[in-house]
Write an enzyme that holds these catalytic residues in place. Sequence first.
Site, PDB file in Angstrom:
ATOM      1  N   TYR A 210       0.834  -1.217   0.000  1.00  0.00           N
ATOM      2  CA  TYR A 210       0.000   0.000   0.000  1.00  0.00           C
ATOM      3  C   TYR A 210       0.866   1.264   0.000  1.00  0.00           C
ATOM      4  O   TYR A 210       0.599   2.212  -0.738  1.00  0.00           O
ATOM      5  CB  TYR A 210      -0.894  -0.063   1.237  1.00  0.00           C
ATOM      6  CG  TYR A 210      -1.910   1.037   1.397  1.00  0.00           C
ATOM      7  CD1 TYR A 210      -3.133   0.987   0.723  1.00  0.00           C
ATOM      8  CD2 TYR A 210      -1.680   2.101   2.266  1.00  0.00           C
ATOM      9  CE1 TYR A 210      -4.089   1.983   0.910  1.00  0.00           C
ATOM     10  CE2 TYR A 210      -2.629   3.100   2.456  1.00  0.00           C
ATOM     11  CZ  TYR A 210      -3.827   3.040   1.780  1.00  0.00           C
ATOM     12  OH  TYR A 210      -4.780   4.023   1.971  1.00  0.00           O
TER      13      TYR A 210
ATOM     14  N   LYS B  68       0.875   4.137  -2.808  1.00  0.00           N
ATOM     15  CA  LYS B  68       0.520   5.516  -2.484  1.00  0.00           C
ATOM     16  C   LYS B  68       1.664   6.483  -2.797  1.00  0.00           C
ATOM     17  O   LYS B  68       1.432   7.642  -3.146  1.00  0.00           O
ATOM     18  CB  LYS B  68       0.090   5.619  -1.010  1.00  0.00           C
ATOM     19  CG  LYS B  68      -1.243   4.922  -0.715  1.00  0.00           C
ATOM     20  CD  LYS B  68      -2.347   5.346  -1.671  1.00  0.00           C
ATOM     21  CE  LYS B  68      -3.740   5.080  -1.148  1.00  0.00           C
ATOM     22  NZ  LYS B  68      -4.780   5.365  -2.184  1.00  0.00           N
TER      23      LYS B  68
HETATM   24  P1  NAP Z   1     -13.295   2.374   1.670  1.00  0.00           P
HETATM   25  O1  NAP Z   1     -14.316   2.826   2.678  1.00  0.00           O
HETATM   26  O2  NAP Z   1     -12.756   1.008   1.759  1.00  0.00           O
HETATM   27  O3  NAP Z   1     -13.935   2.619   0.213  1.00  0.00           O
HETATM   28  C1  NAP Z   1     -13.225   2.280  -0.940  1.00  0.00           C
HETATM   29  C2  NAP Z   1     -14.216   2.080  -2.072  1.00  0.00           C
HETATM   30  O4  NAP Z   1     -13.444   1.716  -3.255  1.00  0.00           O
HETATM   31  C3  NAP Z   1     -15.201   0.924  -1.810  1.00  0.00           C
HETATM   32  O5  NAP Z   1     -16.515   1.332  -2.145  1.00  0.00           O
HETATM   33  C4  NAP Z   1     -14.683  -0.165  -2.737  1.00  0.00           C
HETATM   34  O6  NAP Z   1     -15.696  -1.031  -3.232  1.00  0.00           O
HETATM   35  C5  NAP Z   1     -14.120   0.647  -3.892  1.00  0.00           C
HETATM   36  N1  NAP Z   1     -13.210  -0.143  -4.717  1.00  0.00           N
HETATM   37  C6  NAP Z   1     -12.285  -1.061  -4.307  1.00  0.00           C
HETATM   38  N2  NAP Z   1     -11.672  -1.628  -5.355  1.00  0.00           N
HETATM   39  C7  NAP Z   1     -12.229  -1.068  -6.467  1.00  0.00           C
HETATM   40  C8  NAP Z   1     -12.033  -1.262  -7.855  1.00  0.00           C
HETATM   41  N3  NAP Z   1     -11.119  -2.137  -8.314  1.00  0.00           N
HETATM   42  N4  NAP Z   1     -12.762  -0.550  -8.723  1.00  0.00           N
HETATM   43  C9  NAP Z   1     -13.695   0.342  -8.272  1.00  0.00           C
HETATM   44  N5  NAP Z   1     -13.929   0.569  -6.967  1.00  0.00           N
HETATM   45  C10 NAP Z   1     -13.216  -0.132  -6.068  1.00  0.00           C
HETATM   46  O7  NAP Z   1     -12.033   3.346   1.650  1.00  0.00           O
HETATM   47  P2  NAP Z   1     -11.818   4.859   2.164  1.00  0.00           P
HETATM   48  O8  NAP Z   1     -11.289   4.799   3.527  1.00  0.00           O
HETATM   49  O9  NAP Z   1     -12.996   5.698   1.842  1.00  0.00           O
HETATM   50  O10 NAP Z   1     -10.577   5.267   1.230  1.00  0.00           O
HETATM   51  C11 NAP Z   1     -10.722   5.931  -0.014  1.00  0.00           C
HETATM   52  C12 NAP Z   1      -9.344   6.234  -0.569  1.00  0.00           C
HETATM   53  O11 NAP Z   1      -8.598   7.013   0.357  1.00  0.00           O
HETATM   54  C13 NAP Z   1      -8.507   4.984  -0.818  1.00  0.00           C
HETATM   55  O12 NAP Z   1      -7.724   5.163  -1.980  1.00  0.00           O
HETATM   56  C14 NAP Z   1      -7.634   4.896   0.407  1.00  0.00           C
HETATM   57  O13 NAP Z   1      -6.459   4.172   0.156  1.00  0.00           O
HETATM   58  C15 NAP Z   1      -7.385   6.365   0.681  1.00  0.00           C
HETATM   59  N6  NAP Z   1      -7.022   6.662   2.060  1.00  0.00           N
HETATM   60  C16 NAP Z   1      -7.851   6.346   3.109  1.00  0.00           C
HETATM   61  C17 NAP Z   1      -7.450   6.642   4.409  1.00  0.00           C
HETATM   62  C18 NAP Z   1      -8.313   6.337   5.606  1.00  0.00           C
HETATM   63  O14 NAP Z   1      -7.840   6.530   6.724  1.00  0.00           O
HETATM   64  N7  NAP Z   1      -9.524   5.876   5.456  1.00  0.00           N
HETATM   65  C19 NAP Z   1      -6.229   7.278   4.635  1.00  0.00           C
HETATM   66  C20 NAP Z   1      -5.415   7.576   3.552  1.00  0.00           C
HETATM   67  C21 NAP Z   1      -5.819   7.268   2.274  1.00  0.00           C
HETATM   68  P3  NAP Z   1     -16.041  -2.402  -2.470  1.00  0.00           P
HETATM   69  O15 NAP Z   1     -16.742  -1.991  -1.234  1.00  0.00           O
HETATM   70  O16 NAP Z   1     -16.943  -3.120  -3.440  1.00  0.00           O
HETATM   71  O17 NAP Z   1     -14.740  -3.094  -2.217  1.00  0.00           O
END
Ligand code: NAP
Length: 254
Positions: A155, A159
């Site tokens: 990851y 990133k």
């Molecule tokens: P999340 O709640 O897990 O949501 C991610 C979404 O992406 C889910 O709806 C998932 O669908 C979808 N997804 C996964 N694989 C996919 C694919 N191949 N094609 C299309 N959609 C896909 O994540 P989040 O926390 O909101 O994070 C959003 C972004 O911010 C990510 O890139 C994550 O790495 C980044 N981020 C998050 C955090 C944090 O603390 N939360 C911190 C830094 C960065 P499914 O449910 O069907 O799997």
Amino acid sequence: MSEAASARVAIVTGAARGIGAATARRLAEDGFAVAVLDLDEGSAKGTVEAIESAGGRAIAVGADVSDPAQVEAAVTRVAEELGGPTVLVNNAGITRDNMLFKMTESDWDMVMDVHLKGAFLMTRAVQKYMTEATFGRIVSLSSVSALGNRGQANYSTAKAGLQGFTKTVAIELGKFGVTANAIAPGFIETEMTKATAERMGIPMEDFIKGAASQIPVARVGQPEDIAHLVSFLVSEGAGFVSGQVIYAAGGPRA
Ligand code: NAP
């Protein structure tokens, strides 16, 4: 508003929930017609309904961002149904955490495919609408993990890679009125962080409390905190901000 920007069509990937859903809702409030893209079209409908009941315009689009044919079909559908997309938020993401010695090739490949290949394929597919419009805004979700994080060799590499991708796209597309920026969030309360807490065997409440105690603003982030920053970066007035990585982590250190 210039004619170029008046099309106002945005695609947000991974927008069924979490940061993507909050961003889709926010961009709809800002006046964009929003393509709510997620793996499963059905799961994206909740976000679409929330946007529509607030008076906005959105469609649900099912596509795996790591699949070239699905990406092409999804972007073509968005262009036909809403108009050429001039805003793209590369937000879809997954984690497959493990210590290096236990990390499988599939853990590595899946994370690279969704984050890196996904952002590449989506950006390549939308750039022609942006260059034609001589206006475009690309925002990709990086992470504080880009600076290194135990158990996340895959990851953190993805990133960090998105940061290089962003800077190169900014250089290549700048003369067409297109900006590219990355947001590197710290701890944001979503299903992703919930899953991390579960994996570590820590109750989510304690996980949040522990994280907040290390964050200068003394709280963890919410999806809306990131949506707010996306809203700024995709605005017309942000045209001189490009190739940047903005850490949104409640303090100066990740
Ligand atoms: P999340 O709640 O897990 O949501 C991610 C979404 O992406 C889910 O709806 C998932 O669908 C979808 N997804 C996964 N694989 C996919 C694919 N191949 N094609 C299309 N959609 C896909 O994540 P989040 O926390 O909101 O994070 C959003 C972004 O911010 C990510 O890139 C994550 O790495 C980044 N981020 C998050 C955090 C944090 O603390 N939360 C911190 C830094 C960065 P499914 O449910 O069907 O799997």
